[in-house]
Design a protein around this motif. Structure first.
Motif, short mmCIF file in Angstrom:
data_model
loop_
_atom_site.label_atom_id
_atom_site.label_comp_id
_atom_site.label_asym_id
_atom_site.label_seq_id
_atom_site.Cartn_x
_atom_site.Cartn_y
_atom_site.Cartn_z
N SER A 186 0.84 -1.20 0.00
CA SER A 186 0.00 0.00 0.00
C SER A 186 0.87 1.25 0.00
CB SER A 186 -0.90 0.01 1.23
OG SER A 186 -0.13 0.15 2.41
N LEU A 187 0.25 2.40 -0.25
CA LEU A 187 0.98 3.66 -0.24
C LEU A 187 1.60 3.95 1.12
CD1 LEU A 187 -1.32 6.08 -2.30
CD2 LEU A 187 0.84 5.03 -3.02
N ASP A 188 0.98 3.47 2.19
CA ASP A 188 1.54 3.71 3.52
C ASP A 188 2.44 2.56 3.99
OD1 ASP A 188 -0.78 2.20 3.65
OD2 ASP A 188 -1.56 3.14 5.45
N GLY A 189 2.86 1.70 3.06
CA GLY A 189 3.93 0.75 3.34
C GLY A 189 3.54 -0.59 3.91
N TYR A 190 2.25 -0.95 3.84
CA TYR A 190 1.81 -2.22 4.42
C TYR A 190 1.59 -3.26 3.34
CZ TYR A 190 0.98 0.46 8.68
OH TYR A 190 1.14 1.27 9.78
N LEU A 235 -7.68 -16.16 10.57
CA LEU A 235 -8.45 -17.03 9.69
C LEU A 235 -9.58 -16.28 9.00
CD1 LEU A 235 -8.66 -20.34 11.75
CD2 LEU A 235 -7.21 -19.83 9.79
N GLU A 236 -10.19 -15.34 9.69
CA GLU A 236 -11.28 -14.57 9.08
C GLU A 236 -10.77 -13.58 8.06
OE1 GLU A 236 -15.10 -11.77 10.43
OE2 GLU A 236 -13.83 -12.74 11.94
N HIS A 237 -9.57 -13.05 8.30
CA HIS A 237 -8.96 -12.07 7.39
C HIS A 237 -7.52 -12.52 7.08
CE1 HIS A 237 -12.33 -9.33 7.98
NE2 HIS A 237 -12.20 -9.49 9.28
N PRO A 238 -7.33 -13.45 6.13
CA PRO A 238 -5.98 -13.95 5.84
C PRO A 238 -5.00 -12.87 5.42
CG PRO A 238 -7.64 -15.35 4.84
CD PRO A 238 -8.36 -14.14 5.35
N LEU A 239 -5.48 -11.80 4.81
CA LEU A 239 -4.63 -10.69 4.39
C LEU A 239 -4.82 -9.47 5.27
CD1 LEU A 239 -5.14 -11.06 0.53
CD2 LEU A 239 -3.18 -11.80 1.87
N GLY A 240 -5.49 -9.64 6.41
CA GLY A 240 -5.80 -8.51 7.27
C GLY A 240 -6.99 -7.74 6.73
N VAL A 241 -7.56 -6.89 7.55
CA VAL A 241 -8.70 -6.08 7.13
C VAL A 241 -8.26 -5.12 6.02
CG1 VAL A 241 -10.41 -4.37 7.84
CG2 VAL A 241 -9.80 -6.26 9.39
N GLY A 242 -8.91 -5.21 4.88
CA GLY A 242 -8.58 -4.35 3.74
C GLY A 242 -7.46 -4.86 2.88
N GLY A 243 -6.79 -5.94 3.30
CA GLY A 243 -5.63 -6.43 2.56
C GLY A 243 -5.96 -6.94 1.17
N ASP A 244 -7.20 -7.36 0.95
CA ASP A 244 -7.59 -7.84 -0.38
C ASP A 244 -7.40 -6.76 -1.44
OD1 ASP A 244 -8.27 -10.23 0.73
OD2 ASP A 244 -10.43 -9.89 0.69
N LEU A 274 3.18 -1.23 -6.13
CA LEU A 274 2.66 -0.17 -5.26
C LEU A 274 1.21 0.14 -5.65
CD1 LEU A 274 3.52 1.72 -2.96
CD2 LEU A 274 4.18 3.39 -4.69
N VAL A 275 0.29 -0.15 -4.72
CA VAL A 275 -1.15 -0.03 -4.98
C VAL A 275 -1.66 1.26 -4.36
CG1 VAL A 275 -3.39 -1.15 -4.66
CG2 VAL A 275 -1.33 -2.54 -4.98
N PRO A 276 -2.45 2.05 -5.12
CA PRO A 276 -2.92 3.35 -4.62
C PRO A 276 -4.05 3.21 -3.60
CG PRO A 276 -3.79 2.98 -6.81
CD PRO A 276 -2.85 1.84 -6.53
N THR A 277 -3.70 2.68 -2.43
CA THR A 277 -4.66 2.55 -1.34
C THR A 277 -3.92 2.69 -0.02
OG1 THR A 277 -6.47 1.19 -0.48
CG2 THR A 277 -4.44 0.04 -1.06
N LEU A 278 -4.63 3.03 1.03
CA LEU A 278 -4.08 3.14 2.38
C LEU A 278 -4.73 2.09 3.27
CD1 LEU A 278 -4.22 7.04 2.82
CD2 LEU A 278 -2.24 5.67 2.16
N LEU A 279 -3.90 1.38 4.05
CA LEU A 279 -4.43 0.37 4.97
C LEU A 279 -4.45 0.86 6.42
CD1 LEU A 279 -2.96 -2.96 3.57
CD2 LEU A 279 -5.20 -1.94 3.16
N GLY A 280 -3.60 1.80 6.75
CA GLY A 280 -3.63 2.41 8.07
C GLY A 280 -3.06 1.56 9.19
N GLY A 281 -2.62 0.35 8.91
CA GLY A 281 -2.06 -0.54 9.92
C GLY A 281 -1.87 -1.92 9.33
#
Length: 218
Positions: A11-15, A23-32, A173-180
């Motif tokens: 992501s743009l913020d480095g995540y 298990l519910e979020h294998p890529l974390g929330v928003g990681g998809d 580099l994907v134009p999105t922010l994950l925030g954590g």
């Protein structure tokens, strides 16, 4: 010597994964969102046993990233499963299903021993408990002169990067922010370990940044 080649979406913020991995979020929330550029591609769908797909500016990048790869290294989280010892009564085969897309030997960094896992299509997962350097030695032997791919997660990458063992690095580099979540370059300092930007390809969905060792052509 065969190269160690790393590639990942960020992501743009480095995540490279969002918060609350599990298990519910294998890529974390928003990681998809980090992979929305690649999943529609025919070059991604074919190794996963899917038909059809798009061909666009990112297709040659993905095809190049998978060419001449004879083995893969990944961390425990990328393979999948709960932290801690493996459940020997009901062992889980990871995120990848019965026919993983690798079709070559895969070496999983872990603190907990487990017998090799042989699945369809020529993929064998070997669980390495004696460190990242041992995993690289085993992967290079298994690759038979071909290159070795380094997958996630962040901690696996950081070990090889800090040791100066990464020969090529493809950052999508994907134009999105994950925030954590999992930050790729956490606690590695400001030294690129001999890598320099060798190529940039900009598309509407992703910017592909390729780093290589100084003086090497790509």
């Amino acid at each position: 010597m065969a190269k160690l080649r790393f590639g990942i979406s960020m992501s743009l913020d480095g995540y490279i994964a969002g918060p609350n991995l599990g298990l519910e979020h294998p890529l974390g929330v928003g990681g998809d969102r980090l992979h929305e550029w690649v999943v529609p591609l025919a070059a991604w769908r074919a190794p996963h046993g899917l038909e059809g797909g798009e061909v666009n500016e990112s297709s040659p990048v993905l095809q190049e990233a998978s060419a001449n790869i004879g083995a893969t290294i990944m961390g425990r989280n990328m393979f999948g499963g709960y932290p801690g010892p493996w459940d020997t009564r009901n062992p889980w085969n990871g995120w990848w299903g019965e026919n993983p897309p690798f079709h070559h030997p895969v070496f999983v960094l872990t603190h907990y021993a487990r017998e090799p896992l042989r699945l369809q299509g020529g993929t064998t997962f070997t669980f390495v408990t004696d460190g990242f350097e041992s995993a690289l030695e085993q992967a290079r032997r298994a690759a038979g002169g071909m290159d070795v791919a380094l997958g996630g997660g962040a901690k696996a990458f950081q070990q090889y990067f800090a040791a100066g063992l990464v020969d090529e690095m493809d950052l999508n580099l994907v134009p999105t922010l994950l925030g954590g979540g999992e930050r790729l370059f956490e606690s590695v300092g400001d030294d690129l370990r001999g890598l320099e930007l060798a190529r940039t390809i900009a598309t509407p969905k992703v910017v592909h940044l390729k780093f290589a060792r100084r003086g090497e052509s790509v």
